[in-house]
Design a protein around this motif. Structure first.
Motif, PDB file in Angstrom:
ATOM      1  N   GLN A 142     -35.937 -46.189 -34.093  1.00 33.13           N
ATOM      2  CA  GLN A 142     -34.736 -45.377 -33.907  1.00 33.13           C
ATOM      3  C   GLN A 142     -34.347 -45.344 -32.427  1.00 33.13           C
ATOM      4  N   HIS A 143     -35.336 -45.171 -31.555  1.00 34.31           N
ATOM      5  CA  HIS A 143     -35.057 -45.164 -30.118  1.00 34.31           C
ATOM      6  C   HIS A 143     -34.598 -46.538 -29.637  1.00 34.31           C
ATOM      7  N   ARG A 144     -35.205 -47.592 -30.162  1.00 34.82           N
ATOM      8  CA  ARG A 144     -34.790 -48.956 -29.803  1.00 34.82           C
ATOM      9  C   ARG A 144     -33.341 -49.184 -30.214  1.00 34.82           C
ATOM     10  N   PHE A 145     -32.979 -48.749 -31.435  1.00 33.27           N
ATOM     11  CA  PHE A 145     -31.601 -48.924 -31.896  1.00 33.27           C
ATOM     12  C   PHE A 145     -30.636 -48.233 -30.937  1.00 33.27           C
ATOM     13  N   SER A 146     -30.930 -47.006 -30.577  1.00 35.42           N
ATOM     14  CA  SER A 146     -30.050 -46.256 -29.685  1.00 35.42           C
ATOM     15  C   SER A 146     -29.871 -46.978 -28.352  1.00 35.42           C
ATOM     16  N   ARG A 147     -30.972 -47.389 -27.732  1.00 34.94           N
ATOM     17  CA  ARG A 147     -30.901 -48.099 -26.440  1.00 34.94           C
ATOM     18  C   ARG A 147     -30.061 -49.358 -26.564  1.00 34.94           C
ATOM     19  N   GLU A 148     -30.357 -50.180 -27.582  1.00 34.12           N
ATOM     20  CA  GLU A 148     -29.678 -51.470 -27.722  1.00 34.12           C
ATOM     21  C   GLU A 148     -28.216 -51.303 -28.129  1.00 34.12           C
ATOM     22  N   SER A 149     -27.915 -50.272 -28.910  1.00 33.27           N
ATOM     23  CA  SER A 149     -26.532 -50.021 -29.303  1.00 33.27           C
ATOM     24  C   SER A 149     -25.688 -49.648 -28.076  1.00 33.27           C
ATOM     25  N   HIS A 150     -26.237 -48.815 -27.204  1.00 31.88           N
ATOM     26  CA  HIS A 150     -25.528 -48.459 -25.969  1.00 31.88           C
ATOM     27  C   HIS A 150     -25.306 -49.701 -25.106  1.00 31.88           C
ATOM     28  N   LEU A 151     -26.333 -50.533 -24.958  1.00 34.12           N
ATOM     29  CA  LEU A 151     -26.190 -51.762 -24.162  1.00 34.12           C
ATOM     30  C   LEU A 151     -25.130 -52.678 -24.764  1.00 34.12           C
ATOM     31  N   ARG A 152     -25.142 -52.830 -26.080  1.00 33.50           N
ATOM     32  CA  ARG A 152     -24.181 -53.683 -26.775  1.00 33.50           C
ATOM     33  C   ARG A 152     -22.757 -53.178 -26.532  1.00 33.50           C
ATOM     34  N   MET A 153     -22.551 -51.892 -26.682  1.00 35.89           N
ATOM     35  CA  MET A 153     -21.210 -51.338 -26.497  1.00 35.89           C
ATOM     36  C   MET A 153     -20.757 -51.489 -25.037  1.00 35.89           C
ATOM     37  N   ARG A 154     -21.654 -51.271 -24.087  1.00 40.20           N
ATOM     38  CA  ARG A 154     -21.274 -51.446 -22.655  1.00 40.20           C
ATOM     39  C   ARG A 154     -20.859 -52.878 -22.397  1.00 40.20           C
ATOM     40  N   SER A 155     -21.607 -53.841 -22.950  1.00 39.50           N
ATOM     41  CA  SER A 155     -21.261 -55.249 -22.689  1.00 39.50           C
ATOM     42  C   SER A 155     -19.940 -55.624 -23.346  1.00 39.50           C
ATOM     43  N   LEU A 156     -19.668 -55.091 -24.546  1.00 42.39           N
ATOM     44  CA  LEU A 156     -18.397 -55.398 -25.223  1.00 42.39           C
ATOM     45  C   LEU A 156     -17.213 -54.817 -24.463  1.00 42.39           C
ATOM     46  N   VAL A 157     -17.350 -53.595 -23.977  1.00 41.02           N
ATOM     47  CA  VAL A 157     -16.252 -52.957 -23.256  1.00 41.02           C
ATOM     48  C   VAL A 157     -16.019 -53.656 -21.919  1.00 41.02           C
ATOM     49  N   ALA A 158     -17.103 -54.139 -21.302  1.00 39.80           N
ATOM     50  CA  ALA A 158     -16.974 -54.860 -20.036  1.00 39.80           C
ATOM     51  C   ALA A 158     -16.390 -56.263 -20.243  1.00 39.80           C
ATOM     52  N   GLY A 159     -16.341 -56.709 -21.503  1.00 40.93           N
ATOM     53  CA  GLY A 159     -15.802 -58.024 -21.791  1.00 40.93           C
ATOM     54  C   GLY A 159     -16.831 -59.134 -21.738  1.00 40.93           C
ATOM     55  N   ALA A 160     -18.115 -58.750 -21.749  1.00 42.12           N
ATOM     56  CA  ALA A 160     -19.197 -59.764 -21.699  1.00 42.12           C
ATOM     57  C   ALA A 160     -19.363 -60.446 -23.038  1.00 42.12           C
TER      58      ALA A 160
END
Length: 160
Positions: A142-160
């Protein structure tokens, strides 16, 4: 609105928030990502029905591959929010889920500062006997999902 309060006895409460970017274009990119279930598009997690709409009553099927096992977990959206400053939903697990509880995914656009934030909040306890048996592992996932979901969303918003 959000998750049921107070948190019922025996349920874990998880809360995480991160800034994704700044400005209305960042909010629009984040909103589009959530509408396409991209917050779940990780190496080990995905949404099995990606055409599902973010609307009350919709079933979301999350496929997870952990410890060599695949699990398909169904949740029903019980609340949806879509306005100029917020976008997101709350879903509740169904009996076809290894956990019991609710999870909220919310984007917030602060019109004063321009900051776009992403929030994940969950209240859960294991439902399936294997999830109860492997509770420390389940919590780690559950903690891994939260960390990785935040990273995924940051990269998508940044256009990565």
């Amino acid at each position: 609105s959000g998750l049921a309060k107070p948190i019922p006895a025996g349920f874990a409460h998880d809360f995480s928030r991160s800034e994704l970017g700044n400005g209305s274009s960042a909010f629009c990119r984040a909103r589009a990502a959530i509408q396409q279930w991209q917050q779940f598009n990780l190496d080990w997690v995905s949404v099995a029905n990606p055409n599902a709409a973010v609307r009350v009553g919709e079933i979301v099927a999350v496929l997870a591959h952990t410890a060599g096992l695949w699990s398909l977990n169904l949740s029903r959206i019980i609340e949806a929010r879509d306005d100029e400053a917020n976008f997101g939903f709350v879903y509740a697990t169904t009996p076809a889920h290894v956990e019991e509880g609710q999870e909220r995914f919310l984007l917030a656009f602060d019109e004063q500062s321009g900051a776009v934030s992403y929030l994940i909040e969950a209240v859960s306890r294991p439902r399936h006997p294997l999830a109860r048996l492997a509770y420390p592992f389940t919590r780690a996932m559950q903690h891994r999902f939260s960390r990785e979901s935040h990273l995924r969303m940051r990269s998508l918003v940044a256009g990565a």
